[in-house]
Design a protein around this motif. Structure first.
Motif, PDB file in Angstrom:
ATOM      1  N   SER A  25      61.989   1.002  28.474  1.00 55.23           N
ATOM      2  CA  SER A  25      61.385   2.575  29.209  1.00 55.23           C
ATOM      3  C   SER A  25      62.291   3.095  29.861  1.00 55.23           C
ATOM      4  O   SER A  25      62.739   3.187  30.840  1.00 55.23           O
ATOM      5  CB  SER A  25      60.466   1.616  30.499  1.00 55.23           C
ATOM      6  OG  SER A  25      59.609   2.533  31.050  1.00 55.23           O
ATOM      7  N   PRO A  26      62.656   4.060  28.878  1.00 52.12           N
ATOM      8  CA  PRO A  26      63.721   5.226  29.430  1.00 52.12           C
ATOM      9  C   PRO A  26      63.313   6.187  30.438  1.00 52.12           C
ATOM     10  O   PRO A  26      62.702   7.290  29.991  1.00 52.12           O
ATOM     11  CB  PRO A  26      64.090   5.661  27.753  1.00 52.12           C
ATOM     12  CG  PRO A  26      62.734   5.629  27.015  1.00 52.12           C
ATOM     13  CD  PRO A  26      62.105   4.323  27.618  1.00 52.12           C
ATOM     14  N   GLU A  51      61.406   7.552  38.521  1.00 54.46           N
ATOM     15  CA  GLU A  51      60.166   7.462  37.804  1.00 54.46           C
ATOM     16  C   GLU A  51      59.649   6.226  37.144  1.00 54.46           C
ATOM     17  O   GLU A  51      58.733   6.081  36.680  1.00 54.46           O
ATOM     18  CB  GLU A  51      60.365   8.462  36.795  1.00 54.46           C
ATOM     19  CG  GLU A  51      60.515   9.839  37.196  1.00 54.46           C
ATOM     20  CD  GLU A  51      60.452  10.991  35.918  1.00 54.46           C
ATOM     21  OE1 GLU A  51      60.120  10.618  34.786  1.00 54.46           O
ATOM     22  OE2 GLU A  51      61.025  12.004  36.211  1.00 54.46           O
ATOM     23  N   LEU A  52      60.678   5.079  37.433  1.00 57.18           N
ATOM     24  CA  LEU A  52      60.599   3.848  36.903  1.00 57.18           C
ATOM     25  C   LEU A  52      59.717   3.089  37.752  1.00 57.18           C
ATOM     26  O   LEU A  52      59.746   2.757  38.881  1.00 57.18           O
ATOM     27  CB  LEU A  52      61.712   2.917  36.823  1.00 57.18           C
ATOM     28  CG  LEU A  52      62.012   2.049  35.903  1.00 57.18           C
ATOM     29  CD1 LEU A  52      61.809   2.091  34.421  1.00 57.18           C
ATOM     30  CD2 LEU A  52      63.355   1.052  36.020  1.00 57.18           C
ATOM     31  N   TRP A  74      59.424  -1.696  34.720  1.00 61.14           N
ATOM     32  CA  TRP A  74      60.287  -2.953  35.140  1.00 61.14           C
ATOM     33  C   TRP A  74      60.004  -4.354  34.692  1.00 61.14           C
ATOM     34  O   TRP A  74      60.645  -4.813  33.995  1.00 61.14           O
ATOM     35  CB  TRP A  74      60.794  -2.798  36.670  1.00 61.14           C
ATOM     36  CG  TRP A  74      61.496  -4.154  36.895  1.00 61.14           C
ATOM     37  CD1 TRP A  74      61.327  -5.218  37.392  1.00 61.14           C
ATOM     38  CD2 TRP A  74      63.025  -3.975  36.979  1.00 61.14           C
ATOM     39  NE1 TRP A  74      62.533  -6.325  37.588  1.00 61.14           N
ATOM     40  CE2 TRP A  74      63.610  -5.201  37.294  1.00 61.14           C
ATOM     41  CE3 TRP A  74      64.000  -2.998  36.711  1.00 61.14           C
ATOM     42  CZ2 TRP A  74      64.859  -5.524  37.686  1.00 61.14           C
ATOM     43  CZ3 TRP A  74      65.353  -3.456  36.715  1.00 61.14           C
ATOM     44  CH2 TRP A  74      65.801  -4.600  37.315  1.00 61.14           C
ATOM     45  N   HIS A  75      58.811  -4.818  34.981  1.00 61.13           N
ATOM     46  CA  HIS A  75      58.478  -5.860  34.708  1.00 61.13           C
ATOM     47  C   HIS A  75      58.243  -6.118  33.231  1.00 61.13           C
ATOM     48  O   HIS A  75      58.537  -7.471  32.440  1.00 61.13           O
ATOM     49  CB  HIS A  75      57.189  -6.533  35.592  1.00 61.13           C
ATOM     50  CG  HIS A  75      57.547  -6.586  36.789  1.00 61.13           C
ATOM     51  ND1 HIS A  75      58.263  -7.677  37.327  1.00 61.13           N
ATOM     52  CD2 HIS A  75      56.922  -6.024  38.239  1.00 61.13           C
ATOM     53  CE1 HIS A  75      58.407  -7.694  38.638  1.00 61.13           C
ATOM     54  NE2 HIS A  75      57.598  -6.835  38.932  1.00 61.13           N
ATOM     55  N   GLN A  76      57.577  -5.213  32.580  1.00 60.58           N
ATOM     56  CA  GLN A  76      57.249  -5.094  31.086  1.00 60.58           C
ATOM     57  C   GLN A  76      58.722  -5.510  30.189  1.00 60.58           C
ATOM     58  O   GLN A  76      58.646  -6.152  29.401  1.00 60.58           O
ATOM     59  CB  GLN A  76      56.527  -3.801  30.692  1.00 60.58           C
ATOM     60  CG  GLN A  76      56.253  -3.997  29.055  1.00 60.58           C
ATOM     61  CD  GLN A  76      55.694  -2.719  28.774  1.00 60.58           C
ATOM     62  OE1 GLN A  76      55.941  -1.585  29.281  1.00 60.58           O
ATOM     63  NE2 GLN A  76      54.831  -2.897  27.731  1.00 60.58           N
ATOM     64  N   VAL A  77      59.604  -4.578  30.771  1.00 56.52           N
ATOM     65  CA  VAL A  77      60.886  -4.719  30.104  1.00 56.52           C
ATOM     66  C   VAL A  77      61.589  -6.019  30.228  1.00 56.52           C
ATOM     67  O   VAL A  77      61.991  -6.855  29.230  1.00 56.52           O
ATOM     68  CB  VAL A  77      61.944  -3.328  30.302  1.00 56.52           C
ATOM     69  CG1 VAL A  77      63.280  -3.751  29.964  1.00 56.52           C
ATOM     70  CG2 VAL A  77      61.212  -2.358  29.916  1.00 56.52           C
ATOM     71  N   ARG A 107      68.391   4.067  31.298  1.00 54.12           N
ATOM     72  CA  ARG A 107      67.836   2.522  30.746  1.00 54.12           C
ATOM     73  C   ARG A 107      68.155   1.739  31.771  1.00 54.12           C
ATOM     74  O   ARG A 107      68.830   0.507  31.398  1.00 54.12           O
ATOM     75  CB  ARG A 107      69.090   2.730  29.720  1.00 54.12           C
ATOM     76  CG  ARG A 107      68.902   3.559  28.375  1.00 54.12           C
ATOM     77  CD  ARG A 107      67.544   3.444  27.818  1.00 54.12           C
ATOM     78  NE  ARG A 107      67.624   4.300  26.453  1.00 54.12           N
ATOM     79  CZ  ARG A 107      67.357   5.513  26.395  1.00 54.12           C
ATOM     80  NH1 ARG A 107      67.248   6.258  27.628  1.00 54.12           N
ATOM     81  NH2 ARG A 107      67.345   6.152  25.447  1.00 54.12           N
ATOM     82  N   ILE A 108      67.752   1.668  32.909  1.00 46.83           N
ATOM     83  CA  ILE A 108      68.005   0.802  34.229  1.00 46.83           C
ATOM     84  C   ILE A 108      67.287  -0.537  33.697  1.00 46.83           C
ATOM     85  O   ILE A 108      67.954  -1.516  33.757  1.00 46.83           O
ATOM     86  CB  ILE A 108      67.389   1.405  35.318  1.00 46.83           C
ATOM     87  CG1 ILE A 108      68.285   2.638  35.707  1.00 46.83           C
ATOM     88  CG2 ILE A 108      67.578   0.321  36.589  1.00 46.83           C
ATOM     89  CD1 ILE A 108      67.532   3.344  36.864  1.00 46.83           C
ATOM     90  N   ALA A 109      66.117  -0.630  33.495  1.00 49.31           N
ATOM     91  CA  ALA A 109      65.597  -1.823  33.252  1.00 49.31           C
ATOM     92  C   ALA A 109      66.031  -2.593  31.892  1.00 49.31           C
ATOM     93  O   ALA A 109      66.343  -3.665  31.895  1.00 49.31           O
ATOM     94  CB  ALA A 109      63.983  -1.668  33.221  1.00 49.31           C
TER      95      ALA A 109
END
Length: 256
Positions: free
Chosen positions: A100-101, A106-107, A112-115, A157-159
């Motif tokens: 999730s880029p 905006e995240l 977060w949980h999906q990634v 690309r945090i998550a």
């Protein structure tokens, strides 16, 4: 004294998650060409069936099982189905993943949980489910799909960075626990690999990958064939004493 290097997978059963995607399909073909029977796992049943036909055309036994790696019950059911069909699992390639880029603000929680659930938790669920069968056999190969971001961070690309870092240390911890049972656990950490899924994005938004290119010694992004040899090596008998490793196939990205 000479010794032969054994890269054959003949007689083995390989389970590949995320098998409907480009790199999942590449892994399936690589393992099938080395002689392994293939179980393709994922959620896109039509694409999985196309993959099954491709593998069967290579002369190996192949089938698909629809499963969601973020659901532990679904994973347990998948492993039970494979055991009923094949009686064994010699190789597990945890390839399922997503990204999730987005910038931090905006995240969303769902992003977060999906990634995290797909890459990190999914790899845990599948490893836990196949481990008893491998332990009983006294051997096995578990290969997790990491990333250059298992070792480095990246803006937007945090998550994904967090999930792949978790995969890296999950790999190391599993190696210690499963090593006494003859099971190796490693991770492949590729750079950005251009596939049909992201080819248009790479072409139309090259700025998304500018930092990767600038930091890559070989001056280009990866191609699927760049990682095939590493995939095969890490699941083959040749890598029987290699475990707990994060193998970067990144054109030198992490060398600097």
């Amino acid at each position: 004294m000479t010794s032969s290097i054994n890269m054959s997978l003949k007689g083995q059963v390989a389970v590949v998650t995320g098998a409907a995607g480009g790199l999942g399909n590449l892994a399936c073909r690589t393992f099938a060409e080395a002689g392994a029977d293939i179980v393709l796992v994922g959620r896109r049943t039509e694409a999985l069936q196309e993959g099954v036909q491709q593998m069967q055309a290579l002369g190996v036994r192949a089938s698909s099982v629809a499963a969601d790696v973020t659901d532990s019950k679904s994973v347990i059911s998948m492993v039970a189905e494979v055991k009923a069909q094949y009686g064994r699992i010699d190789i597990l390639f945890n390839n399922a993943g997503t990204t999730s880029p987005k910038p931090l603000l905006e995240l969303t929680d769902d992003d977060w949980h999906q990634v995290m659930d797909t890459s990190a938790t999914g790899s845990f669920y599948t490893a836990r489910a196949v481990a008893p069968m491998m332990m009983a056999a006294g051997s096995g190969r578990i290969l997790n799909m990491g990333s250059i971001l298992s070792l480095r961070g990246m803006s937007h690309r945090i998550a994904y960075s967090a999930a792949k870092a978790a995969v890296a240390n999950l790999t190391r911890a599993l190696a210690f626990e499963l090593g006494p049972h003859g099971i190796t656990v490693n991770a492949l950490a590729p750079t950005v690999i251009v596939t049909d899924l992201n080819r248009e994005l790479v072409r139309t938004q090259p700025e998304l990958y500018g930092d990767v290119l600038r930091r890559t010694a070989m001056g280009r992004l990866g191609k699927p064939e760049d990682i095939a040899g590493a995939l095969l090596f890490l699941v083959s008998p040749a890598a029987g004493f290699v475990t707990g490793q994060i193998l970067c196939v990144d054109g030198g990205y992490t060398a600097g």
